[in-house]
Design a protein around this motif. Sequence first.
Motif, short mmCIF file in Angstrom:
data_model
loop_
_atom_site.label_atom_id
_atom_site.label_comp_id
_atom_site.label_asym_id
_atom_site.label_seq_id
_atom_site.Cartn_x
_atom_site.Cartn_y
_atom_site.Cartn_z
N ALA A 108 -8.57 -20.84 46.67
CA ALA A 108 -7.52 -21.64 46.05
C ALA A 108 -7.68 -21.76 44.54
CB ALA A 108 -7.48 -23.03 46.69
N GLU A 109 -8.87 -21.46 44.02
CA GLU A 109 -9.04 -21.45 42.57
C GLU A 109 -8.22 -20.34 41.92
OE1 GLU A 109 -13.13 -21.07 41.49
OE2 GLU A 109 -13.52 -23.19 41.70
N LYS A 110 -7.96 -19.27 42.67
CA LYS A 110 -7.30 -18.09 42.10
C LYS A 110 -5.86 -17.90 42.58
CE LYS A 110 -10.79 -16.02 39.83
NZ LYS A 110 -11.29 -14.70 40.22
N ILE A 111 -5.55 -18.38 43.79
CA ILE A 111 -4.26 -18.07 44.40
C ILE A 111 -3.76 -19.26 45.22
CG2 ILE A 111 -4.56 -15.56 44.58
CD1 ILE A 111 -5.53 -16.12 47.46
N ASP A 112 -2.49 -19.21 45.61
CA ASP A 112 -1.92 -20.20 46.51
C ASP A 112 -2.20 -19.72 47.94
OD1 ASP A 112 -0.49 -21.98 48.01
OD2 ASP A 112 1.40 -21.71 46.93
N VAL A 113 -3.12 -20.38 48.63
CA VAL A 113 -3.53 -19.90 49.96
C VAL A 113 -2.41 -20.04 50.98
CG1 VAL A 113 -5.99 -20.31 49.55
CG2 VAL A 113 -4.60 -22.13 50.52
N ALA A 114 -1.40 -20.87 50.69
CA ALA A 114 -0.27 -20.99 51.62
C ALA A 114 0.50 -19.67 51.74
CB ALA A 114 0.66 -22.10 51.15
N ASP A 115 0.37 -18.80 50.74
CA ASP A 115 1.06 -17.52 50.78
C ASP A 115 0.52 -16.59 51.85
OD1 ASP A 115 2.62 -18.35 48.68
OD2 ASP A 115 1.48 -17.28 47.14
N PHE A 116 -0.66 -16.89 52.40
CA PHE A 116 -1.27 -16.04 53.41
C PHE A 116 -0.70 -16.28 54.82
CE2 PHE A 116 -5.17 -15.73 50.57
CZ PHE A 116 -4.94 -14.40 50.23
#
Length: 284
Positions: A118-126
């Motif tokens: 989550a520091e790098k990306i929006d994990v909800a997108d997975f």
Amino acid sequence: MIKAAGVMGFPISHSLSPRLHGYWIKKYGLEATYVAWEVPPERLAAKLKNLPDLLGENGELFRGTNLTIPLKEKALEIVDIVEEDARAIGAINTVVVEGDGLLIGRNTDGIGFIDSLAEKIDVADFKGKTALVLGAGGAAKAIVFALIKMGFAKILITNRTRTRAEELADHLTDGTEVLDWDERESVLSQVSLVVNTTSLGMKGQPALEMSLQGLKAGAVVTDIVYTPLKTGLLLEAEKNGFVAVDGLGMLLHQAKAGFEAWFGVRPEVDADLREFVLQGLADK
């Protein structure tokens, strides 16, 4: 009374946990301490059961401990209460001593992995996507469990010994599928997240032989190894324009919940902490 916690393992001299927790104790000005114990597996039960009555040299009251290899699975049989995530994963990395002396077993590796991403990306997108997990050891169990919670529709698991991958898939069945080790590159066009949980690529270990050609556009590549910080896999990911997430973040983030439970402060993972822990890594 001064609060105390620690980490148990066998061996334990390699652990960065005392440096990490010591940084937070100093940062937040707490009357607390964090120590390391080398505990053989056959002595773990006695050590854990003694925690509620244990006092440090200065009268510190021990609030709990972290557990590392090879004690995480054995602790399941010893603590009084095993929380749901730890039971599902089959391992405990954090023990909290409750006010009545009960020992609560937790596993924070999965949430540490998620928070690191989550520091790098929006994990909800997975959600609804496909992940590829390399390896089937203890760390892989926590990570596959985390991927299920994140909403991945399919989790492909491959290991050099296929039977271990099959055992992991049987343990955590939701959306898992086992591949032969030599099939790992053939599925990359489907994959939105690649996770290396093996020791391949670690300092002193053989390289992970894997090309990322054909990996799905916009995919993320992460490695739980943090020595070196940028493994060959992550360097190739960056070279090909993929988001690369190193293994140090998981180590730092998994420590937050234990620290909060023991000392009453929710700590922050920031660039200064990363640099401080990396310096300790360089000194080892």
